[in-house]
Write a protein that holds these residues in place. Structure first.
Motif, PDB file in Angstrom:
ATOM      1  N   MET A 112     -94.130  95.683  74.154  1.00 58.64           N
ATOM      2  CA  MET A 112     -93.501  96.950  74.487  1.00 58.64           C
ATOM      3  C   MET A 112     -93.467  97.821  73.235  1.00 58.64           C
ATOM      4  O   MET A 112     -93.276  97.321  72.132  1.00 58.64           O
ATOM      5  N   LEU A 113     -93.569  99.098  73.429  1.00 48.12           N
ATOM      6  CA  LEU A 113     -93.473 100.079  72.353  1.00 48.12           C
ATOM      7  C   LEU A 113     -92.061 100.632  72.324  1.00 48.12           C
ATOM      8  O   LEU A 113     -91.545 101.088  73.347  1.00 48.12           O
ATOM      9  N   VAL A 114     -91.425 100.574  71.167  1.00 47.30           N
ATOM     10  CA  VAL A 114     -90.066 101.096  70.996  1.00 47.30           C
ATOM     11  C   VAL A 114     -90.138 102.611  70.828  1.00 47.30           C
ATOM     12  O   VAL A 114     -90.956 103.121  70.063  1.00 47.30           O
ATOM     13  N   ARG A 115     -89.263 103.313  71.546  1.00 45.77           N
ATOM     14  CA  ARG A 115     -89.171 104.768  71.428  1.00 45.77           C
ATOM     15  C   ARG A 115     -87.742 105.139  71.053  1.00 45.77           C
ATOM     16  O   ARG A 115     -86.794 104.712  71.715  1.00 45.77           O
ATOM     17  N   GLY A 116     -87.576 105.910  70.005  1.00 46.59           N
ATOM     18  CA  GLY A 116     -86.271 106.405  69.608  1.00 46.59           C
ATOM     19  C   GLY A 116     -85.577 105.556  68.562  1.00 46.59           C
ATOM     20  O   GLY A 116     -86.017 104.457  68.235  1.00 46.59           O
ATOM     21  N   ASN A 149     -88.521 103.538  65.776  1.00 47.99           N
ATOM     22  CA  ASN A 149     -89.452 104.241  66.641  1.00 47.99           C
ATOM     23  C   ASN A 149     -90.878 103.791  66.348  1.00 47.99           C
ATOM     24  O   ASN A 149     -91.297 103.726  65.197  1.00 47.99           O
ATOM     25  N   GLU A 150     -91.620 103.459  67.408  1.00 51.15           N
ATOM     26  CA  GLU A 150     -93.019 103.043  67.379  1.00 51.15           C
ATOM     27  C   GLU A 150     -93.238 101.603  66.930  1.00 51.15           C
ATOM     28  O   GLU A 150     -94.382 101.179  66.765  1.00 51.15           O
ATOM     29  N   SER A 197     -84.919 100.283  78.600  1.00 49.97           N
ATOM     30  CA  SER A 197     -84.343 100.498  77.277  1.00 49.97           C
ATOM     31  C   SER A 197     -84.253  99.173  76.542  1.00 49.97           C
ATOM     32  O   SER A 197     -84.133  98.112  77.163  1.00 49.97           O
ATOM     33  N   ILE A 198     -84.304  99.238  75.227  1.00 52.74           N
ATOM     34  CA  ILE A 198     -84.101  98.057  74.393  1.00 52.74           C
ATOM     35  C   ILE A 198     -82.735  98.188  73.753  1.00 52.74           C
ATOM     36  O   ILE A 198     -82.441  99.189  73.088  1.00 52.74           O
ATOM     37  N   LYS A 199     -81.890  97.171  73.960  1.00 52.39           N
ATOM     38  CA  LYS A 199     -80.513  97.162  73.459  1.00 52.39           C
ATOM     39  C   LYS A 199     -80.135  95.753  73.024  1.00 52.39           C
ATOM     40  O   LYS A 199     -80.907  94.814  73.187  1.00 52.39           O
ATOM     41  N   ARG A 200     -78.921  95.598  72.507  1.00 56.81           N
ATOM     42  CA  ARG A 200     -78.398  94.296  72.093  1.00 56.81           C
ATOM     43  C   ARG A 200     -77.301  93.873  73.068  1.00 56.81           C
ATOM     44  O   ARG A 200     -76.420  94.659  73.401  1.00 56.81           O
ATOM     45  N   VAL A 201     -77.352  92.621  73.509  1.00 57.24           N
ATOM     46  CA  VAL A 201     -76.359  92.095  74.449  1.00 57.24           C
ATOM     47  C   VAL A 201     -75.025  91.910  73.752  1.00 57.24           C
ATOM     48  O   VAL A 201     -74.946  91.316  72.669  1.00 57.24           O
ATOM     49  N   SER A 202     -73.981  92.424  74.381  1.00 55.63           N
ATOM     50  CA  SER A 202     -72.621  92.199  73.903  1.00 55.63           C
ATOM     51  C   SER A 202     -71.989  91.063  74.702  1.00 55.63           C
ATOM     52  O   SER A 202     -71.636  90.029  74.146  1.00 55.63           O
ATOM     53  N   HIS A 203     -71.866  91.257  76.023  1.00 56.18           N
ATOM     54  CA  HIS A 203     -71.260  90.230  76.866  1.00 56.18           C
ATOM     55  C   HIS A 203     -71.579  90.489  78.339  1.00 56.18           C
ATOM     56  O   HIS A 203     -72.005  91.581  78.697  1.00 56.18           O
ATOM     57  N   TRP A 233     -74.793  93.172  82.421  1.00 56.18           N
ATOM     58  CA  TRP A 233     -74.519  92.899  81.010  1.00 56.18           C
ATOM     59  C   TRP A 233     -74.052  94.169  80.315  1.00 56.18           C
ATOM     60  O   TRP A 233     -74.575  95.254  80.570  1.00 56.18           O
ATOM     61  N   HIS A 234     -73.088  94.010  79.418  1.00 57.67           N
ATOM     62  CA  HIS A 234     -72.681  95.112  78.551  1.00 57.67           C
ATOM     63  C   HIS A 234     -73.610  95.050  77.342  1.00 57.67           C
ATOM     64  O   HIS A 234     -73.674  94.028  76.645  1.00 57.67           O
ATOM     65  N   VAL A 235     -74.358  96.122  77.126  1.00 57.28           N
ATOM     66  CA  VAL A 235     -75.313  96.176  76.019  1.00 57.28           C
ATOM     67  C   VAL A 235     -75.032  97.396  75.161  1.00 57.28           C
ATOM     68  O   VAL A 235     -74.492  98.398  75.633  1.00 57.28           O
ATOM     69  N   VAL A 236     -75.411  97.291  73.888  1.00 57.13           N
ATOM     70  CA  VAL A 236     -75.171  98.372  72.937  1.00 57.13           C
ATOM     71  C   VAL A 236     -76.406  98.570  72.068  1.00 57.13           C
ATOM     72  O   VAL A 236     -77.198  97.657  71.882  1.00 57.13           O
ATOM     73  N   GLY A 237     -76.530  99.777  71.520  1.00 55.72           N
ATOM     74  CA  GLY A 237     -77.563 100.043  70.535  1.00 55.72           C
ATOM     75  C   GLY A 237     -77.038  99.705  69.150  1.00 55.72           C
ATOM     76  O   GLY A 237     -75.836  99.771  68.895  1.00 55.72           O
ATOM     77  N   ASP A 238     -77.918  99.315  68.245  1.00 52.78           N
ATOM     78  CA  ASP A 238     -77.504  99.011  66.872  1.00 52.78           C
ATOM     79  C   ASP A 238     -77.078 100.257  66.113  1.00 52.78           C
ATOM     80  O   ASP A 238     -76.311 100.184  65.166  1.00 52.78           O
ATOM     81  N   ASN A 239     -77.589 101.413  66.516  1.00 50.99           N
ATOM     82  CA  ASN A 239     -77.274 102.674  65.855  1.00 50.99           C
ATOM     83  C   ASN A 239     -76.281 103.448  66.739  1.00 50.99           C
ATOM     84  O   ASN A 239     -76.691 104.131  67.680  1.00 50.99           O
ATOM     85  N   PRO A 240     -74.984 103.354  66.445  1.00 50.82           N
ATOM     86  CA  PRO A 240     -73.990 103.986  67.325  1.00 50.82           C
ATOM     87  C   PRO A 240     -74.087 105.509  67.373  1.00 50.82           C
ATOM     88  O   PRO A 240     -73.574 106.127  68.303  1.00 50.82           O
ATOM     89  N   TYR A 241     -74.758 106.119  66.410  1.00 52.27           N
ATOM     90  CA  TYR A 241     -74.872 107.576  66.369  1.00 52.27           C
ATOM     91  C   TYR A 241     -76.063 108.097  67.177  1.00 52.27           C
ATOM     92  O   TYR A 241     -76.187 109.297  67.379  1.00 52.27           O
ATOM     93  N   ALA A 242     -76.927 107.184  67.639  1.00 57.28           N
ATOM     94  CA  ALA A 242     -78.119 107.636  68.358  1.00 57.28           C
ATOM     95  C   ALA A 242     -78.437 106.722  69.539  1.00 57.28           C
ATOM     96  O   ALA A 242     -79.591 106.456  69.824  1.00 57.28           O
ATOM     97  N   SER A 243     -77.404 106.215  70.199  1.00 64.90           N
ATOM     98  CA  SER A 243     -77.638 105.287  71.295  1.00 64.90           C
ATOM     99  C   SER A 243     -76.866 105.690  72.549  1.00 64.90           C
ATOM    100  O   SER A 243     -75.693 106.024  72.490  1.00 64.90           O
ATOM    101  N   THR A 244     -77.551 105.638  73.664  1.00 63.44           N
ATOM    102  CA  THR A 244     -76.915 105.726  74.972  1.00 63.44           C
ATOM    103  C   THR A 244     -76.979 104.317  75.528  1.00 63.44           C
ATOM    104  O   THR A 244     -78.065 103.739  75.641  1.00 63.44           O
TER     105      THR A 244
END
Length: 93
Positions: A1-5, A14-15, A44-50, A56-67
């Motif tokens: 998969m290609l990462v975008r953003g 990105n990329e 989307s690619i995210k990190r699993v929280s719980h 699943w509740h998932v989050v981005g590693d960059n809290p300033y640029a993640s939905t």
């Protein structure tokens, strides 16, 4: 998969190109590929929280640029990211 953003920086940028194991069962802190009920067709690619009711509740590693689940609710995990293949190969993210 290609990462975008930038939502997964610094782990993924990105990329970056990642290897996804489709259908793998996630565990907390895994980087995963998800679908959102509120955004059909978007992956989307995210990190699993719980685990939560409905997915699943998932989050981005960059809290300033993640939905993520904070805005979109629970996600359906479709695969677990096993490695970054390019540009800097790495097994653990």
């Amino acid at each position: 998969m290609l990462v975008r953003g930038p939502s997964m920086a610094p782990a993924l940028k990105n990329e970056d190109i990642v290897l996804v194991r489709w259908g793998a069962t996630p565990k907390p802190n895994d980087v995963v590929l998800v679908r959102w009920a509120s955004r059909p067709g978007q992956l989307s690619i995210k990190r699993v929280s719980h685990h939560v009711d409905g997915g699943w509740h998932v989050v981005g590693d960059n809290p300033y640029a993640s939905t993520d689940s904070a805005q979109l609710g629970p996600a359906e995990v479709v695969g677990v990211v096993k490695a970054r293949l390019w540009p800097r190969p790495r097994l653990r993210l």
